[in-house]
Write an enzyme that holds these catalytic residues in place. Structure first.
Site, PDB file in Angstrom:
ATOM      1  N   GLY A  82      -7.393   4.635  -8.317  1.00  0.00           N
ATOM      2  CA  GLY A  82      -7.735   5.830  -9.077  1.00  0.00           C
ATOM      3  C   GLY A  82      -7.768   5.665 -10.577  1.00  0.00           C
ATOM      4  O   GLY A  82      -7.715   6.663 -11.306  1.00  0.00           O
TER       5      GLY A  82
ATOM      6  N   ASP B 284       0.867  -1.175   0.000  1.00  0.00           N
ATOM      7  CA  ASP B 284       0.000   0.000   0.000  1.00  0.00           C
ATOM      8  C   ASP B 284       0.903   1.223   0.000  1.00  0.00           C
ATOM      9  O   ASP B 284       1.672   1.440   0.949  1.00  0.00           O
ATOM     10  CB  ASP B 284      -0.891   0.016   1.233  1.00  0.00           C
ATOM     11  CG  ASP B 284      -1.908  -1.123   1.233  1.00  0.00           C
ATOM     12  OD1 ASP B 284      -2.181  -1.649   0.152  1.00  0.00           O
ATOM     13  OD2 ASP B 284      -2.409  -1.475   2.310  1.00  0.00           O
TER      14      ASP B 284
ATOM     15  N   ASN C 203     -10.721  -8.653  -0.921  1.00  0.00           N
ATOM     16  CA  ASN C 203     -10.356  -8.156   0.397  1.00  0.00           C
ATOM     17  C   ASN C 203     -11.502  -8.380   1.378  1.00  0.00           C
ATOM     18  O   ASN C 203     -12.596  -8.790   0.997  1.00  0.00           O
ATOM     19  CB  ASN C 203     -10.031  -6.660   0.321  1.00  0.00           C
ATOM     20  CG  ASN C 203      -8.988  -6.353  -0.739  1.00  0.00           C
ATOM     21  OD1 ASN C 203      -7.849  -6.764  -0.632  1.00  0.00           O
ATOM     22  ND2 ASN C 203      -9.391  -5.644  -1.792  1.00  0.00           N
TER      23      ASN C 203
ATOM     24  N   ASP D 232     -13.855  -4.739  -2.077  1.00  0.00           N
ATOM     25  CA  ASP D 232     -13.664  -4.375  -0.661  1.00  0.00           C
ATOM     26  C   ASP D 232     -14.990  -4.481   0.093  1.00  0.00           C
ATOM     27  O   ASP D 232     -15.676  -3.474   0.304  1.00  0.00           O
ATOM     28  CB  ASP D 232     -13.124  -2.945  -0.544  1.00  0.00           C
ATOM     29  CG  ASP D 232     -11.758  -2.777  -1.178  1.00  0.00           C
ATOM     30  OD1 ASP D 232     -10.872  -3.582  -0.873  1.00  0.00           O
ATOM     31  OD2 ASP D 232     -11.587  -1.842  -1.983  1.00  0.00           O
TER      32      ASP D 232
END
Length: 584
Positions: free
Chosen positions: A368, A281, A504, A439
């Site tokens: 993004g 990350d 995730n 997510d």
């Protein structure tokens, strides 16, 4: 997608000498001439260039990540000359064709640039050639990908899609074993090692092409992994992404007379391996430096008075170390502050460029990636954004929030509009280049019929004894819940063109108590594309647990690797002892 500019060639500048028909020509029917109008090559000459022997000619027609091939060639001490005209192909001493993307699009570019006939002539004259991935497939007569589409016609056979009806996941992504035939030359040092594949289509061995085959691999059925005839080689896998073993293959092609000083130790590969992926990350800290961080349930700040961003190292250095430690892939998740202008994210692009110079396993980047308009009113498509990441060294693009919105639209209308980032990128680069990052957050239920979304019985009941849960998808880094479940999202994005799912779980993130096997089993059973398990790993046993209890193709971890709590090699040694195939 950028392609080299077309060059006008006159017959006066291109001189041809007729040569005797080689054995290669016997296998090239004129099928493609029915569909493609090639420029005449009667005035082309076939000769070696006067350039230094350390120069390699690279046929890069502008699709996908070719930077990795360039970096591998330079890493081995060779310079690169790019093909600009058909004559550059014919003048080459050694030619590498790292085909990326879709079969029809590649043939169209080769034809429009006048390079298809030159390529056939070069190969038929037994010049040193190495095709990679699509660079192998294009040698065959045709492909059923968006077709049938005619290929170069040098090798008998049609390239066909893997059959997913037998339970095998398509695309075929990961490290697989080779069955190598004698006199394979460039494969001499592979032994029983895994090499990296990423493809949805393959060529099948037959009596007509058996003399070409130098190795096969198995995935549902036997397919052609490499071919060889004289000085002509082509491989379905990616040597530039196959670590030291892959570099040895490239070295043997580039310098056949060289002695390999460091041969890879004997491996134990027998089939497709489960992958262990290191995730970084990446974001800017409060001082503006790009750092690797890790959150607890997506909170990346320290629980201190200063509340600073958690700093676990520098991204390029960590990625390099994970490559040395044996990571099968490295994933960068860009959580830094460039979301309003992804193409202005020069630090992240540089991270990819620098990492790809010395890391020869697949690189994925996410964060993004979507359509956007900058402050000056200029519109950029998600395809342009993804293309810049590919050119900077990414092999796969991970899409998060934008995929959720696309799936919602698709489920509401039932129509694929073709304009979402997921559809645009997969159409040009192939679905194997597109990962969707999901997510979800667990929502407990007393009764699975209380919601319209797919719910499952959970292993560990909820705070009020609830026995069921559905998994609500989120966007914007887990900050906003959406009216769609992980099950529904996974099914939708597979139909829209995703080639892989990164799954995730916000509830498990940073907890170190193990993966959410209820969630992972739900999704990996629902789709026919590979699923990467993420969030919650804290011990080596968690990796074997997720592979035994679910159909996950890979498992990803971050914090335990960054903090050196659980080394990657320890994970692999544990999996090997448990009888789970891994790349050692």
């Amino acid at each position: 997608m950028e392609v080299p500019p077309a060059t006008s060639l006159s017959s006066e500048t291109l001189a041809f000498r007729s040569s005797s028909v080689s054995s290669l020509q016997l296998f090239r029917p004129n099928l493609y001439k029915n569909h493609f109008k090639f420029k005449s090559f009667r005035n082309l000459s076939v000769r070696g260039s006067s350039a230094e022997r350390s120069v390699v000619t690279l046929l890069d027609y502008g699709a996908g990540n070719v930077r990795s091939v360039r970096n591998a060639i330079r890493h081995l001490g060779f310079d690169i000359k790019d093909v600009q005209t058909p004559q550059d192909i014919l003048n080459a001493d050694r030619l590498i064709f790292p085909g990326v993307g879709a079969f029809a699009a590649a043939m169209d570019v080769l034809n429009k640039k006048g390079m298809a006939e030159a390529l056939c002539t070069y190969i038929e004259n037994d010049r040193p050639f190495l095709g990679i991935c699509l660079g192998l497939q294009l040698l065959f007569e045709s492909s059923e990908e968006n077709g049938p589409v005619n290929g170069l016609g040098l090798i008998p056979g049609m390239v066909q899609r893997f059959d997913s009806s037998n339970g095998f996941r398509v695309p075929h992504i990961g490290w697989n074993a080779l069955q190598i035939r004698e006199d394979s030359e460039i494969l001499e040092d592979v032994g029983n090692h895994h090499v990296y594949f990423v493809h949805s289509y393959r060529a099948i061995p037959s009596d007509k092409n058996k003399d070409w085959i130098s190795s096969t691999s198995n995935y549902g059925d036997k397919f052609i992994a490499s071919v060889k005839r004289g000085n002509v080689h082509a491989v379905q896998f990616h040597p530039e992404k196959s670590g030291d073993v892959g570099l040895s293959i490239l070295r043997r092609f580039l310098n056949p007379k060289s002695q390999i000083t460091k041969k890879p130790v004997e491996g134990k590969a027998s089939k497709l391996a489960k992958r262990v992926i290191a995730c970084l990350d990446v974001r800017t800290n409060d001082k503006g430096d790009l750092v690797v961080t890790k959150g607890d349930q997506y909170d990346v700040r320290e629980n201190t008075k200063e509340n600073e961003v958690r700093n676990l190292g520098k991204p390029v250095e960590l990625a390099g170390q994970y490559y040395i430690d044996g990571a099968d892939e490295i994933s960068f998740l860009n959580i830094t502050g460039f979301r309003d202008f992804p193409l202005g994210d020069l630090p992240m692009l540089q991270v990819l460029r620098y990492t790809s110079e010395n890391v020869f396993v697949p690189l994925t980047v996410g964060g993004g990636i979507r359509d956007f308009t900058d402050a000056n009113g200029r519109y950029y498509s998600s395809l342009e954004v993804a293309s810049e990441y590919f050119r900077s060294g990414a092999d796969k693009i991970s899409i998060g929030s934008d995929a959720v919105y696309a799936a919602e639209d698709y489920l509401r209308t039932g129509v694929k509009i073709g304009k979402s980032s997921l559809e645009q990128i997969s159409r040009v680069y192939g679905n194997q280049a597109v990962v969707v990052s999901i997510d979800p957050r667990r929502v407990y239920l007393k009764d699975p019929d209380d919601v319209e979304f797919k719910a499952v019985r959970v292993t560990n009941p909820g705070p009020n004894g609830e026995e069921f849960a559905w998994y609500q998808c989120t966007v914007n880094g887990g900050r906003e819940g959406r009216p769609i479940g992980a099950y529904e999202l996974a099914k939708a994005v597979e139909e829209l063109g995703a080639g892989e799912i990164l799954l995730n779980c916000i509830d498990c993130d940073g907890q170190g108590k193990g993966f959410d096997t209820d969630l992972i089993k739900l999704i990996s059973d629902a789709v026919s594309i590979p699923v990467i398990a993420s969030s919650g790993a804290g011990a080596v046993e968690h990796f074997s647990e997720v592979f035994r209890k679910t159909n996950a193709s890979a498992a990803l971890a971050a914090g335990i690797f960054h903090r050196k709590e659980v080394p990657i090699q320890s994970v692999k040694e544990h999996l090997f002892k448990e009888g789970i195939e891994v790349r050692m």
